[in-house]
Write an enzyme that holds these catalytic residues in place. Structure first.
Site, short mmCIF file in Angstrom:
data_model
loop_
_atom_site.label_atom_id
_atom_site.label_comp_id
_atom_site.label_asym_id
_atom_site.label_seq_id
_atom_site.Cartn_x
_atom_site.Cartn_y
_atom_site.Cartn_z
N ASN A 108 3.58 -8.52 3.45
CA ASN A 108 1.99 -8.45 2.92
C ASN A 108 1.75 -7.07 2.47
O ASN A 108 0.87 -6.96 1.63
CB ASN A 108 1.37 -9.19 3.87
N ALA B 16 4.51 -4.91 -12.58
CA ALA B 16 6.01 -4.90 -12.43
C ALA B 16 6.53 -5.14 -10.97
O ALA B 16 7.26 -6.05 -10.57
CB ALA B 16 6.59 -3.78 -12.71
N SER B 17 5.52 -4.75 -10.13
CA SER B 17 6.02 -4.93 -8.70
C SER B 17 5.94 -6.24 -8.26
O SER B 17 6.60 -6.76 -7.51
CB SER B 17 5.35 -3.91 -7.61
N LYS B 18 4.75 -6.86 -8.74
CA LYS B 18 4.56 -8.24 -8.22
C LYS B 18 5.27 -9.40 -8.95
O LYS B 18 5.95 -10.21 -8.43
CB LYS B 18 3.01 -8.66 -8.42
N SER C 299 1.29 -12.37 -6.65
CA SER C 299 -0.32 -12.14 -7.19
C SER C 299 -0.22 -13.14 -8.30
O SER C 299 0.80 -13.62 -8.68
CB SER C 299 -0.27 -10.47 -7.54
N VAL D 51 6.55 0.81 5.15
CA VAL D 51 7.60 -0.06 5.03
C VAL D 51 8.50 0.71 3.93
O VAL D 51 9.51 0.18 3.45
CB VAL D 51 7.03 -1.40 4.25
N ILE E 289 -9.19 -11.31 -4.26
CA ILE E 289 -9.55 -11.62 -2.88
C ILE E 289 -10.55 -10.43 -2.46
O ILE E 289 -9.95 -9.23 -2.53
CB ILE E 289 -8.31 -11.77 -2.05
N TYR F 116 1.94 -2.21 -10.87
CA TYR F 116 1.43 -3.07 -9.95
C TYR F 116 1.92 -4.29 -10.59
O TYR F 116 2.75 -5.19 -9.86
CB TYR F 116 -0.12 -3.30 -10.00
P1 NAP Z 1 -5.58 -4.03 2.09
O1 NAP Z 1 -6.84 -4.68 2.84
O2 NAP Z 1 -5.67 -2.72 1.59
O3 NAP Z 1 -4.45 -4.31 3.38
C1 NAP Z 1 -3.13 -3.85 2.88
C2 NAP Z 1 -2.82 -3.22 4.35
O4 NAP Z 1 -1.37 -2.58 4.02
C3 NAP Z 1 -3.51 -1.91 5.01
O5 NAP Z 1 -3.86 -1.91 6.29
C4 NAP Z 1 -2.71 -0.64 4.31
O6 NAP Z 1 -2.95 0.51 5.14
C5 NAP Z 1 -1.35 -1.17 4.56
N1 NAP Z 1 -0.14 -0.38 4.13
C6 NAP Z 1 -0.54 0.49 2.63
N2 NAP Z 1 0.65 0.91 2.69
C7 NAP Z 1 1.74 0.64 3.49
C8 NAP Z 1 2.99 1.17 3.97
N3 NAP Z 1 3.83 1.83 3.29
N4 NAP Z 1 3.71 0.34 5.01
C9 NAP Z 1 2.84 -0.50 5.80
N5 NAP Z 1 1.49 -0.69 5.54
C10 NAP Z 1 1.10 -0.29 4.29
O7 NAP Z 1 -5.00 -5.20 0.93
P2 NAP Z 1 -5.14 -6.65 0.70
O8 NAP Z 1 -5.81 -6.88 -0.37
O9 NAP Z 1 -5.34 -7.32 2.07
O10 NAP Z 1 -3.56 -6.96 0.09
C11 NAP Z 1 -2.22 -7.45 0.95
C12 NAP Z 1 -1.66 -7.91 -0.26
O11 NAP Z 1 -1.98 -8.98 -0.96
C13 NAP Z 1 -0.91 -6.56 -1.16
O12 NAP Z 1 0.45 -7.00 -1.44
C14 NAP Z 1 -1.79 -6.97 -2.28
O13 NAP Z 1 -1.01 -6.54 -3.33
C15 NAP Z 1 -1.78 -8.56 -2.45
N6 NAP Z 1 -2.95 -8.87 -3.10
C16 NAP Z 1 -4.14 -8.82 -3.00
C17 NAP Z 1 -5.24 -9.40 -3.88
C18 NAP Z 1 -6.49 -8.93 -3.67
O14 NAP Z 1 -7.34 -9.28 -4.73
N7 NAP Z 1 -6.84 -8.18 -2.54
C19 NAP Z 1 -4.78 -9.99 -4.85
C20 NAP Z 1 -3.43 -10.33 -5.03
C21 NAP Z 1 -2.46 -9.91 -4.24
P3 NAP Z 1 -4.02 1.56 4.52
O15 NAP Z 1 -5.33 0.85 4.66
O16 NAP Z 1 -3.85 2.72 5.37
O17 NAP Z 1 -3.23 1.91 3.23
#
Ligand code: NAP
Length: 255
Positions: A90, A161-163, A144, A64, A192, A159
């Site tokens: 996402n 700041a980004s959210k 988030s 992205v 999560i 992080y």
């Molecule tokens: P995840 O399991 O790590 O999934 C994120 C996916 O995005 C991975 O497949 C990752 O690939 C991919 N990715 C990373 N950099 C990318 C890029 N430049 N372009 C396209 N894809 C990319 O994380 P998740 O926990 O599901 O998180 C999803 C979203 O929820 C994120 O925005 C995160 O900030 C947000 N969030 C998560 C939580 C939590 O507790 N898990 C809480 C609040 C918000 P790689 O694995 O190869 O890096």
């Protein structure tokens, strides 16, 4: 009830965690889903799983942060599948360092996190704008609890700041695109359990306890906990909802 029949949904970061669960949930609701991820293998595998379960899914490699690639993939999807009517921004990363570490590392954390978590949302949204306008589409951004606050547990200023930025962008786009019938909302997940925090969960169970103790529902979330809000915001169930954030955090922000 197929709430998303006749929709084409693009989901970034759909090879893992929350994005993968949303893609499956949207497919179950009848959408044709397009899984985008920097990890092409993971996205392809997730798409195959959806097809095996009877859904309609394809996948494309997409980083992205690469603006031209975002536009190229949007054109490719429009040619192959038709106009995307639901976009889920996402893809995201996290790192758990403050601003006081070695300068190079601090700068790299800042640049990577902002490039993926915030500028990435802009890049992909901009690339799909024509399709979303044409379909009076819906955008769902993944924010988030850190769209509102910083945490005491290790996390980076970038992080947070980004959210915060994701929520600001959600509101700005909702205000601008309302006249075109495009709705823009966010989801604010709490803690999560996904591969994003796998390492810290394994190495620092105390951190998970801090979260869970602060969460009225008394548990960490699962990717599936985000699917219902994501379906709601993408479907006509939320026809008069725009510029909002649905918190899916077990009540974390209430105390
Ligand atoms: P995840 O399991 O790590 O999934 C994120 C996916 O995005 C991975 O497949 C990752 O690939 C991919 N990715 C990373 N950099 C990318 C890029 N430049 N372009 C396209 N894809 C990319 O994380 P998740 O926990 O599901 O998180 C999803 C979203 O929820 C994120 O925005 C995160 O900030 C947000 N969030 C998560 C939580 C939590 O507790 N898990 C809480 C609040 C918000 P790689 O694995 O190869 O890096």
């Amino acid at each position: 009830m197929a709430l998303l029949r006749n929709h084409i949904a693009a989901i970034t970061g759909a090879g893992s965690g929350i994005g993968r669960a949303i893609a499956s949930g949207y497919a179950r609701e009848g959408a044709r889903v397009v899984l985008l991820d920097i990890n092409a293998t993971a996205a392809a595998e997730a798409a195959r799983e959806i097809r095996d379960a009877g859904g309609k899914a394809e996948s494309f490699a997409l980083d992205v942060t690469r603006r031209d690639d975002c536009h190229a993939v949007a054109r490719q999807i429009a040619d192959i599948a038709g106009p995307v009517s639901i976009l889920v921004n996402n893809a995201g990363i996290t790192r758990r360092n403050g601003i006081s570490g070695a300068t190079e590392a601090v700068i790299k954390d800042w640049e990577d996190i902002i490039a993926i978590n915030l500028t990435g949302v802009f890049n992909v949204t901009h690339a799909f704008m024509d399709s979303l306008r044409a379909t009076r589409g819906r955008i769902v951004n993944i924010g988030s609890v850190q769209s509102f606050m910083h945490l005491r547990t290790p996390t980076s200023p970038a992080y947070t700041a980004s959210k915060h930025g994701v929520l600001g962008l959600t509101r700005a786009l909702a205000a601008e695109l309302g006249k075109d019938g495009v709705r823009v909302n966010a989801i604010g997940p709490g803690f999560i359990e996904t591969p994003l925090n796998e390492k810290v969960r394994a190495s620092d169970p105390g951190l998970v306890k801090i979260f869970v103790d602060h969460t009225p529902l008394g548990r960490a979330g699962k990717p599936e906990d985000i699917v219902g809000p994501a379906i709601f915001l993408a479907s006509d169930l939320s026809a008069f909802v725009t510029g909002s954030i649905v918190m899916a955090d077990g009540g974390y922000r209430t105390i």
